[in-house]
Design an enzyme around this catalytic site. Structure first.
Site, PDB file in Angstrom:
ATOM      1  N   GLU A   1      -1.515  -1.169  -4.824  1.00  0.00           N
ATOM      2  CA  GLU A   1      -2.867  -0.480  -5.259  1.00  0.00           C
ATOM      3  C   GLU A   1      -2.467   0.612  -6.216  1.00  0.00           C
ATOM      4  O   GLU A   1      -1.680   1.292  -6.429  1.00  0.00           O
ATOM      5  CB  GLU A   1      -3.156   0.628  -3.654  1.00  0.00           C
ATOM      6  CG  GLU A   1      -4.368   1.313  -3.970  1.00  0.00           C
ATOM      7  CD  GLU A   1      -4.576   2.086  -2.766  1.00  0.00           C
ATOM      8  OE1 GLU A   1      -5.652   1.602  -2.108  1.00  0.00           O
ATOM      9  OE2 GLU A   1      -4.122   2.912  -2.576  1.00  0.00           O
TER      10      GLU A   1
ATOM     11  N   ASP B   1       0.892  -1.257   0.126  1.00  0.00           N
ATOM     12  CA  ASP B   1      -0.137   0.078   0.034  1.00  0.00           C
ATOM     13  C   ASP B   1       0.933   1.253  -0.008  1.00  0.00           C
ATOM     14  O   ASP B   1       1.423   1.815   0.982  1.00  0.00           O
ATOM     15  CB  ASP B   1      -0.931  -0.038   1.231  1.00  0.00           C
ATOM     16  CG  ASP B   1      -1.727   1.174   1.344  1.00  0.00           C
ATOM     17  OD1 ASP B   1      -2.456   1.726   0.286  1.00  0.00           O
ATOM     18  OD2 ASP B   1      -2.321   1.544   2.452  1.00  0.00           O
TER      19      ASP B   1
ATOM     20  N   ASP C   1      -2.289   0.724   7.088  1.00  0.00           N
ATOM     21  CA  ASP C   1      -1.809   0.477   6.185  1.00  0.00           C
ATOM     22  C   ASP C   1      -1.046  -0.735   5.818  1.00  0.00           C
ATOM     23  O   ASP C   1      -1.077  -1.164   4.501  1.00  0.00           O
ATOM     24  CB  ASP C   1      -0.431   1.447   5.951  1.00  0.00           C
ATOM     25  CG  ASP C   1      -0.741   3.073   6.030  1.00  0.00           C
ATOM     26  OD1 ASP C   1      -1.340   3.510   5.317  1.00  0.00           O
ATOM     27  OD2 ASP C   1      -0.876   3.523   7.148  1.00  0.00           O
TER      28      ASP C   1
END
Length: 160
Positions: free
Chosen positions: A73, A9, A145
């Protein structure tokens, strides 16, 4: 033979990571969490130094965990002030992955939500609960996260 997936992430202040091992056969049960956490860079540190920290720490993670696949992501626009910094951190991640010639998969937040909850507009808490459930964890991984990175890794496994 298992497949090791590293979920990332991306972020400049906090980059989440999650490493899972997935079963070789669909009939086999149990995705195993290997590790999860964050790479943090202090806000008052110059941006170049922060990017170097991400670069170095990501090299260390890949050397340590030897992933077979990496998922990150897919970038979408955040608040304008944050967008450029996240894009810079994401660029460093992509550079490191290219250096290792690791296969890369990208998912949008909506794709992750759909894969884990069946609803592309699920809230963060629902996704985190799904992560804990799928990985047989007693509690939701922290910080957020890291949970997001594990969600990305699980999505890659579900989409195989």
């Amino acid at each position: 033979m298992t497949t090791r997936i590293l979920g990332i992430d991306p972020g400049l202040a906090t980059l989440g990571f999650g490493v899972i091992d997935t079963p070789a056969q669909e009939a086999e049960s149990g995705v195993k969490v290997i590790d999860f956490g964050v790479i943090s860079t202090p806000a008052k540190t110059p941006v170049g130094e922060r990017l170097c920290t991400i670069y170095d720490d990501l090299h260390s993670l890949i050397d340590q965990f030897q992933p077979d696949q990496v998922v990150i992501e897919k970038f979408f626009f955040y608040r304008m002030g944050n967008t450029i910094l996240v894009a810079q951190a994401r660029g460093v991640v992509m550079l490191v992955l290219a250096q290792y010639q690791l296969p890369l998969t990208e998912f949008t937040p909506a794709q992750v939500k759909q894969a884990l909850t069946g609803y592309g507009k699920a809230d963060k808490a629902e996704v985190q609960q799904a992560v804990a459930h799928e990985l047989n964890l007693d509690q939701i991984p922290r910080p957020d996260d890291a949970a997001d990175a594990l969600a990305l890794a699980l999505t890659a496994w579900f989409q195989r």
